[in-house]
Write a protein that holds these residues in place. Structure first.
Motif, mmCIF file in Angstrom:
data_model
loop_
_atom_site.group_PDB
_atom_site.id
_atom_site.type_symbol
_atom_site.label_atom_id
_atom_site.label_comp_id
_atom_site.label_asym_id
_atom_site.label_seq_id
_atom_site.Cartn_x
_atom_site.Cartn_y
_atom_site.Cartn_z
ATOM 1 N N MET A 118 1.135 -1.327 0.158
ATOM 2 C CA MET A 118 -0.157 0.222 -0.130
ATOM 3 C C MET A 118 0.278 1.602 0.190
ATOM 4 O O MET A 118 0.693 2.429 0.103
ATOM 5 C CB MET A 118 -1.681 0.208 1.370
ATOM 6 C CG MET A 118 -1.799 -1.075 1.601
ATOM 7 S SD MET A 118 -2.771 -1.304 3.236
ATOM 8 C CE MET A 118 -2.969 0.471 3.234
ATOM 9 N N GLY A 119 2.240 1.063 -0.151
ATOM 10 C CA GLY A 119 3.028 2.676 0.514
ATOM 11 C C GLY A 119 3.377 3.275 -0.801
ATOM 12 O O GLY A 119 3.500 2.497 -2.194
ATOM 13 N N SER A 120 3.715 4.340 -0.624
ATOM 14 C CA SER A 120 4.193 4.755 -1.917
ATOM 15 C C SER A 120 5.804 4.528 -2.910
ATOM 16 O O SER A 120 6.003 3.742 -1.616
ATOM 17 C CB SER A 120 4.677 6.395 -1.659
ATOM 18 O OG SER A 120 5.752 7.107 -0.410
ATOM 19 N N ASP A 121 5.460 4.548 -3.899
ATOM 20 C CA ASP A 121 6.984 4.266 -4.196
ATOM 21 C C ASP A 121 8.720 4.566 -3.511
ATOM 22 O O ASP A 121 9.000 4.154 -3.172
ATOM 23 C CB ASP A 121 7.015 4.075 -5.969
ATOM 24 C CG ASP A 121 6.856 3.700 -6.479
ATOM 25 O OD1 ASP A 121 5.816 2.553 -5.861
ATOM 26 O OD2 ASP A 121 6.320 4.554 -7.924
ATOM 27 N N ASP A 122 8.232 5.939 -2.639
ATOM 28 C CA ASP A 122 9.384 6.407 -2.469
ATOM 29 C C ASP A 122 9.358 5.787 -1.033
ATOM 30 O O ASP A 122 10.461 5.647 -0.116
ATOM 31 C CB ASP A 122 8.841 8.066 -1.835
ATOM 32 C CG ASP A 122 9.786 9.145 -1.317
ATOM 33 O OD1 ASP A 122 11.035 8.911 -1.739
ATOM 34 O OD2 ASP A 122 10.084 8.972 -0.137
ATOM 35 N N LEU A 123 8.127 5.758 -0.171
ATOM 36 C CA LEU A 123 8.371 5.168 1.021
ATOM 37 C C LEU A 123 8.989 3.907 0.753
ATOM 38 O O LEU A 123 10.356 2.735 1.660
ATOM 39 C CB LEU A 123 7.016 5.240 1.403
ATOM 40 C CG LEU A 123 7.002 4.024 3.390
ATOM 41 C CD1 LEU A 123 7.819 5.678 4.001
ATOM 42 C CD2 LEU A 123 4.979 4.869 3.760
ATOM 43 N N GLN A 124 8.143 2.484 0.105
ATOM 44 C CA GLN A 124 8.709 1.189 -0.667
ATOM 45 C C GLN A 124 10.532 1.646 -0.559
ATOM 46 O O GLN A 124 11.077 0.432 0.188
ATOM 47 C CB GLN A 124 8.159 1.209 -1.504
ATOM 48 C CG GLN A 124 6.865 0.606 -1.265
ATOM 49 C CD GLN A 124 6.479 0.047 -2.552
ATOM 50 O OE1 GLN A 124 7.135 -0.777 -3.656
ATOM 51 N NE2 GLN A 124 4.985 0.130 -2.363
ATOM 52 N N GLN A 125 11.075 2.528 -1.017
ATOM 53 C CA GLN A 125 12.354 2.482 -1.503
ATOM 54 C C GLN A 125 13.083 3.150 -0.072
ATOM 55 O O GLN A 125 14.279 2.761 -0.147
ATOM 56 C CB GLN A 125 12.736 3.339 -2.861
ATOM 57 C CG GLN A 125 12.187 2.882 -4.522
ATOM 58 C CD GLN A 125 12.563 1.425 -4.466
ATOM 59 O OE1 GLN A 125 14.045 1.760 -3.865
ATOM 60 N NE2 GLN A 125 12.617 1.125 -5.549
ATOM 61 N N ARG A 126 12.564 3.726 0.131
ATOM 62 C CA ARG A 126 13.386 4.137 1.184
ATOM 63 C C ARG A 126 13.437 3.466 2.438
ATOM 64 O O ARG A 126 14.307 3.125 3.160
ATOM 65 C CB ARG A 126 12.381 5.634 2.309
ATOM 66 C CG ARG A 126 12.855 6.161 3.137
ATOM 67 C CD ARG A 126 12.852 7.604 3.306
ATOM 68 N NE ARG A 126 11.449 8.204 3.210
ATOM 69 C CZ ARG A 126 10.397 7.754 3.492
ATOM 70 N NH1 ARG A 126 10.925 8.407 5.552
ATOM 71 N NH2 ARG A 126 9.750 8.059 4.182
ATOM 72 N N ILE A 127 12.666 2.735 2.994
ATOM 73 C CA ILE A 127 12.164 1.467 4.086
ATOM 74 C C ILE A 127 13.069 0.541 4.052
ATOM 75 O O ILE A 127 13.261 -0.570 4.539
ATOM 76 C CB ILE A 127 11.091 1.390 4.713
ATOM 77 C CG1 ILE A 127 10.532 2.525 4.837
ATOM 78 C CG2 ILE A 127 10.448 0.493 5.999
ATOM 79 C CD1 ILE A 127 11.596 3.983 5.635
ATOM 80 N N ALA A 128 12.033 -0.509 2.950
ATOM 81 C CA ALA A 128 12.470 -2.073 2.020
ATOM 82 C C ALA A 128 13.409 -2.780 2.569
ATOM 83 O O ALA A 128 14.144 -3.855 2.925
ATOM 84 C CB ALA A 128 11.116 -2.514 0.805
ATOM 85 N N PRO A 129 14.549 -1.743 1.218
ATOM 86 C CA PRO A 129 16.236 -2.468 0.683
ATOM 87 C C PRO A 129 17.034 -2.282 2.387
ATOM 88 O O PRO A 129 17.513 -3.196 3.047
ATOM 89 C CB PRO A 129 16.267 -1.086 0.082
ATOM 90 C CG PRO A 129 15.376 -1.095 -0.497
ATOM 91 C CD PRO A 129 14.698 -0.665 0.254
ATOM 92 N N GLU A 130 16.655 -1.377 3.216
ATOM 93 C CA GLU A 130 17.060 -1.220 4.617
ATOM 94 C C GLU A 130 16.826 -2.438 5.712
ATOM 95 O O GLU A 130 17.866 -3.245 6.407
ATOM 96 C CB GLU A 130 16.919 0.051 5.271
ATOM 97 C CG GLU A 130 18.264 1.385 4.904
ATOM 98 C CD GLU A 130 17.912 2.241 5.933
ATOM 99 O OE1 GLU A 130 18.654 2.991 5.596
ATOM 100 O OE2 GLU A 130 16.938 2.604 5.920
ATOM 101 N N VAL A 131 15.336 -3.134 5.333
ATOM 102 C CA VAL A 131 15.057 -3.619 6.368
ATOM 103 C C VAL A 131 14.975 -5.455 5.687
ATOM 104 O O VAL A 131 15.991 -5.986 5.602
ATOM 105 C CB VAL A 131 13.293 -4.434 6.359
ATOM 106 C CG1 VAL A 131 12.504 -4.869 7.070
ATOM 107 C CG2 VAL A 131 13.218 -2.389 7.056
ATOM 108 N N LEU A 132 15.112 -5.293 4.470
ATOM 109 C CA LEU A 132 15.621 -6.844 3.561
ATOM 110 C C LEU A 132 17.031 -6.974 3.216
ATOM 111 O O LEU A 132 17.061 -8.205 3.587
ATOM 112 C CB LEU A 132 15.014 -6.889 2.245
ATOM 113 C CG LEU A 132 13.802 -6.429 2.553
ATOM 114 C CD1 LEU A 132 12.637 -6.685 0.937
ATOM 115 C CD2 LEU A 132 12.973 -8.072 2.735
ATOM 116 N N SER A 133 17.831 -6.283 4.150
ATOM 117 C CA SER A 133 19.644 -6.106 4.392
ATOM 118 C C SER A 133 20.147 -6.637 5.543
ATOM 119 O O SER A 133 20.495 -7.686 5.690
ATOM 120 C CB SER A 133 19.944 -5.293 3.499
ATOM 121 O OG SER A 133 19.710 -3.842 4.854
ATOM 122 N N GLY A 134 18.874 -6.729 6.439
ATOM 123 C CA GLY A 134 19.186 -6.467 7.818
ATOM 124 C C GLY A 134 19.624 -5.618 8.556
ATOM 125 O O GLY A 134 19.901 -5.718 10.162
#
Length: 394
Positions: A118-134
């Motif tokens: 549901m998040g904006s593209d900006d929010l996804q790019q800002r949050i997801a990579p850092e989380v998925l990298s641990g």
């Protein structure tokens, strides 16, 4: 040791193939190397080291099922990952018998999906990579001190003021709440009921956020917190999806959470069965192996009956997710079935193993401590039955 029961089960289920076996083998290797030697240490510490998240990401565990452009291993469309890959991962993560480990290490599995969906593209790019990298940890904030599963009546409020929201309220029983860098927070932005609920991404280092650690019966290796929000200013771009439309996202999240918890409960049930069977074969009473006693064999057979029935329901529920026809009532009843199976198997394994199951460090001892949180978390039995009855129209 006997061969893991789930390996035998997968061989008979049409939903699993060599790709699922590969995931299972990979995760099992990681668990054996990076987790099993440290279980007692982390249970005593009450939390996992942050480095474990990075190691799990490098091993491809954290990113399973998430889009490649966000740092994940790939979706169904990209790499053919399906819900059954997540099931076998959960199975292997449960092998230590310490529920706090998968609950905390994989807490992004409930905190991140609303942002991806549901998040904006900006929010996804800002949050997801850092989380998925641990590198960062995300948790989910739904439950409040004054209420749990009654999401439509939550009290934590976010008021729009210019380019920001001002958040006030509290959440409790938040898994990974002490270590989390982000919290996907359910807030009230509108009027009463489900129509006034939104989701908001909150960085936990913002002024006004404070945390209190909670000690618990089980999930010892998982940090759990009450989190307070006192005039916390959050940028409006942190809104996840449209304002006042967060309730649907929360409900979609619950299906995945309950499926995952059901799989974990089934995994713990199998471990109880395996350990009890090994003990019964090795332990002698009055000159004969314990397994020769009819009462013990009946306990083991009943455990196996319940485990196999539960796994069949889990696989069917996962198929409905894959096929796009998931029905919330089914997931509610599935969770009850799985946690009741876990409770039965944990109890009977303790009966078979006697004092050996009562000593700290025994896998069955840890699992027995996890029974209550598995039955309550994600919705108690009573709530699940009520939800199912309303979904089925009676």
């Amino acid at each position: 040791m006997t061969a893991p029961l789930f390996d035998q089960w997968r061989a008979r289920s049409p939903h699993y193939d060599e790709t699922h076996e590969a995931v299972s083998d990979s995760v099992r290797t990681f668990v054996s190397r990076e987790i099993m030697p440290h279980v007692d240490e982390w249970e005593t510490a009450g939390e996992l080291p942050r480095a474990l998240h990075r190691k799990a990401a490098e091993a491809g565990i954290i990113g399973v099922g998430y889009p490649e452009h966000l740092g994940g291993s790939g979706t169904m469309e990209e790499k053919g990952w399906d819900p059954f890959h997540s099931l076998v991962q959960s199975e292997e993560m449960c092998r230590p018998g310490a529920g706090g480990i998968p609950a905390s290490l994989l807490t992004h599995g409930i905190g991140l999906p609303p942002i991806v969906a549901m998040g904006s593209d900006d929010l996804q790019q800002r949050i997801a990579p850092e989380v998925l990298s641990g590198e960062k940890i995300i948790c989910l904030g739904i439950t409040e001190p004054g209420g749990g599963s009654d999401v439509a009546n939550l009290k934590t409020r976010a008021e729009r003021k210019g380019a920001s929201y001002i958040v006030n309220g509290a959440k409790t029983l938040i898994t990974s709440g002490m270590r989390a860098d982000y919290i996907t927070l359910a807030v009230r932005t509108g009027g009463d009921g489900m129509g006034g609920v939104s989701l908001l991404l909150v960085e936990t280092d913002r002024p006004g956020v404070s945390r209190t650690k909670l000690d618990k019966m089980g999930w010892h290796s998982s940090d759990t917190a009450t989190i307070h929000f006192d005039d916390v200013e959050v940028p409006a771009e942190n809104l996840i999806g449209p304002e006042n439309q967060g309730f649907g996202g929360i409900m979609r999240n619950f299906n995945g959470e309950r499926l995952g918890m059901a799989q974990q409960a089934a995994a713990y049930s199998r471990l109880c069965y395996e350990d009890a069977l090994d003990w019964a074969r090795e332990r002698e009473t009055f000159g004969k192996p314990l397994v020769t006693r009819q009462a013990v064999r009946h306990k083991l057979a009943r455990m196996l009956q319940m485990i196999n029935a539960t796994q069949a329901l889990i696989d069917h529920a996962a198929w409905t997710v894959q096929d796009g026809c998931a029905f919330p009532g089914d997931f509610a009843l599935l969770k009850v079935q799985a946690t009741q199976t876990m409770e039965y198997c944990a109890r009977e394994a303790c009966q078979i193993m006697g004092g050996a199951s009562f000593v700290r460090g025994a896998r069955v001892e840890r699992i027995y401590r996890e029974v209550r949180v598995m039955a309550i978390g994600g919705g108690s039995e009573e709530i699940m039955y009520d939800l199912a009855s309303r979904q089925f129209g009676f």
